[in-house]
Design a protein around this motif. Structure first.
Motif, mmCIF file in Angstrom:
data_model
loop_
_atom_site.group_PDB
_atom_site.id
_atom_site.type_symbol
_atom_site.label_atom_id
_atom_site.label_comp_id
_atom_site.label_asym_id
_atom_site.label_seq_id
_atom_site.Cartn_x
_atom_site.Cartn_y
_atom_site.Cartn_z
ATOM 1 N N UNK A 36 -0.270 -25.827 40.994
ATOM 2 C CA UNK A 36 0.845 -26.770 40.834
ATOM 3 C C UNK A 36 1.176 -27.555 42.100
ATOM 4 N N UNK A 37 1.187 -26.931 43.282
ATOM 5 C CA UNK A 37 1.496 -27.720 44.479
ATOM 6 C C UNK A 37 0.487 -28.848 44.737
ATOM 7 N N UNK A 38 -0.717 -28.714 44.186
ATOM 8 C CA UNK A 38 -1.736 -29.759 44.343
ATOM 9 C C UNK A 38 -1.738 -30.733 43.169
ATOM 10 N N UNK A 39 -0.777 -30.547 42.270
ATOM 11 C CA UNK A 39 -0.660 -31.377 41.075
ATOM 12 C C UNK A 39 -1.935 -31.359 40.235
ATOM 13 N N UNK A 40 -2.485 -30.159 40.078
ATOM 14 C CA UNK A 40 -3.671 -29.934 39.245
ATOM 15 C C UNK A 40 -3.366 -28.855 38.225
ATOM 16 N N UNK A 41 -3.955 -28.979 37.052
ATOM 17 C CA UNK A 41 -3.917 -27.912 36.067
ATOM 18 C C UNK A 41 -5.223 -27.127 36.190
ATOM 19 N N UNK A 42 -5.284 -25.934 35.620
ATOM 20 C CA UNK A 42 -6.558 -25.206 35.634
ATOM 21 C C UNK A 42 -7.700 -25.987 34.980
ATOM 22 N N UNK A 43 -7.430 -26.695 33.910
ATOM 23 C CA UNK A 43 -8.489 -27.480 33.248
ATOM 24 C C UNK A 43 -8.938 -28.633 34.144
ATOM 25 N N UNK A 44 -8.004 -29.297 34.807
ATOM 26 C CA UNK A 44 -8.381 -30.370 35.724
ATOM 27 C C UNK A 44 -9.209 -29.827 36.881
ATOM 28 N N UNK A 45 -8.793 -28.670 37.432
ATOM 29 C CA UNK A 45 -9.599 -28.033 38.467
ATOM 30 C C UNK A 45 -10.997 -27.748 37.934
ATOM 31 N N UNK A 46 -11.064 -27.210 36.727
ATOM 32 C CA UNK A 46 -12.357 -26.901 36.117
ATOM 33 C C UNK A 46 -13.242 -28.124 36.013
ATOM 34 N N UNK A 47 -12.664 -29.246 35.630
ATOM 35 C CA UNK A 47 -13.449 -30.480 35.525
ATOM 36 C C UNK A 47 -13.969 -30.908 36.898
ATOM 37 N N UNK A 48 -13.101 -30.876 37.900
ATOM 38 C CA UNK A 48 -13.520 -31.290 39.244
ATOM 39 C C UNK A 48 -14.612 -30.384 39.792
ATOM 40 N N UNK A 107 -13.251 -34.961 45.817
ATOM 41 C CA UNK A 107 -13.864 -33.922 46.658
ATOM 42 C C UNK A 107 -12.850 -33.367 47.663
ATOM 43 N N UNK A 108 -12.004 -34.240 48.209
ATOM 44 C CA UNK A 108 -10.992 -33.786 49.179
ATOM 45 C C UNK A 108 -9.976 -32.864 48.504
ATOM 46 N N UNK A 109 -9.529 -33.229 47.305
ATOM 47 C CA UNK A 109 -8.578 -32.386 46.587
ATOM 48 C C UNK A 109 -9.231 -31.064 46.199
ATOM 49 N N UNK A 110 -10.467 -31.122 45.771
ATOM 50 C CA UNK A 110 -11.194 -29.906 45.415
ATOM 51 C C UNK A 110 -11.377 -29.001 46.631
ATOM 52 N N UNK A 111 -11.587 -29.585 47.792
ATOM 53 C CA UNK A 111 -11.722 -28.791 49.026
ATOM 54 C C UNK A 111 -10.429 -28.032 49.332
ATOM 55 N N UNK A 112 -9.284 -28.596 48.958
ATOM 56 C CA UNK A 112 -8.010 -27.903 49.133
ATOM 57 C C UNK A 112 -7.808 -26.834 48.067
ATOM 58 N N UNK A 114 -10.116 -25.287 45.992
ATOM 59 C CA UNK A 114 -11.128 -24.244 45.791
ATOM 60 C C UNK A 114 -10.801 -22.935 46.501
ATOM 61 N N UNK A 115 -10.409 -22.942 47.777
ATOM 62 C CA UNK A 115 -10.104 -21.658 48.434
ATOM 63 C C UNK A 115 -8.956 -20.901 47.748
ATOM 64 N N UNK A 116 -7.945 -21.623 47.281
ATOM 65 C CA UNK A 116 -6.825 -20.968 46.600
ATOM 66 C C UNK A 116 -7.271 -20.357 45.280
ATOM 67 N N UNK A 117 -8.122 -21.060 44.564
ATOM 68 C CA UNK A 117 -8.616 -20.540 43.290
ATOM 69 C C UNK A 117 -9.565 -19.367 43.538
ATOM 70 N N UNK A 118 -10.413 -19.484 44.515
ATOM 71 C CA UNK A 118 -11.337 -18.386 44.853
ATOM 72 C C UNK A 118 -10.562 -17.135 45.263
ATOM 73 N N UNK A 119 -9.435 -17.329 45.922
ATOM 74 C CA UNK A 119 -8.604 -16.197 46.341
ATOM 75 C C UNK A 119 -8.015 -15.445 45.142
ATOM 76 N N UNK A 120 -8.010 -16.073 43.969
ATOM 77 C CA UNK A 120 -7.498 -15.393 42.779
ATOM 78 C C UNK A 120 -8.340 -14.171 42.423
ATOM 79 N N UNK A 121 -9.533 -14.058 42.958
ATOM 80 C CA UNK A 121 -10.325 -12.841 42.721
ATOM 81 C C UNK A 121 -9.584 -11.604 43.213
ATOM 82 N N UNK A 122 -8.684 -11.778 44.177
ATOM 83 C CA UNK A 122 -7.931 -10.640 44.710
ATOM 84 C C UNK A 122 -6.917 -10.114 43.705
ATOM 85 N N UNK A 123 -6.675 -10.822 42.609
ATOM 86 C CA UNK A 123 -5.746 -10.355 41.593
ATOM 87 C C UNK A 123 -6.281 -9.126 40.862
#
Length: 150
Positions: A36-48, A107-112, A114-123
């Motif tokens: 949300x802070x990046x103004x992306x939804x999970x589906x939008x992230x998935x597309x990128x 690509x710049x937004x995805x670079x921001x 991706x690390x946050x989404x990858x960190x979700x593995x810690x859940x």
């Protein structure tokens, strides 16, 4: 006369597929909060991220890769294009599949993101990579129809 059906909470919780569906909905909401802070939804992230992995995809290929219906991809692609995150290419129009690519802003937004989404593995109490490997056979690939279940 039909018998009445009765189930216990344990019976319900023992259905692996239903448990995965329930978990997926919860995880989608949690991931939505992360993005949300990046103004992306999970589906939008998935597309990128699918575009980053595939470089150029048609809208139909993107829909399959993200796991949405082709009709939903139209609005998704339009939204991301309007935000300057992807380029639909010059050959748009009915019957002319265009190749969709990420823009530098995408690509710049995805670079921001991706690390946050990858960190979700810690859940996950276990290793998130292990869980990903277990679930991978059920996700298909970009060449399968979105409604195909292995």
């Amino acid at each position: 006369m039909p018998r009445e059906f009765a189930a216990t909470r344990e019976d319900v919780d023992a259905i692996a597929a239903w448990t995965v569906i329930r978990a997926a909905r919860t995880l989608a909401r949690r991931l939505g909060d992360v993005l949300a802070p990046l103004e992306l939804t999970p589906v939008e992230f998935g597309a990128l991220v699918q575009l980053a992995a595939g470089e150029q995809l048609t809208q139909a290929e993107l829909a399959r890769a993200v796991g949405i219906r082709p009709q939903s991809a139209t609005a998704l692609v339009a939204t991301l294009a309007d935000r300057g995150l992807l380029d639909r290419g010059p050959e748009r129009g009915r019957g002319r599949p265009s190749r969709i690519t990420l823009t530098s802003a995408g690509r710049a937004l995805l670079a921001e993101a991706f690390p946050a989404v990858r960190a979700s593995n810690s859940w996950f109490a276990d290793d998130g990579d292990h869980l990903t490997a277990i679930l991978a056979p059920f996700t298909g690939d970009a060449t399968d129809p979105a409604d195909t279940v292995p």
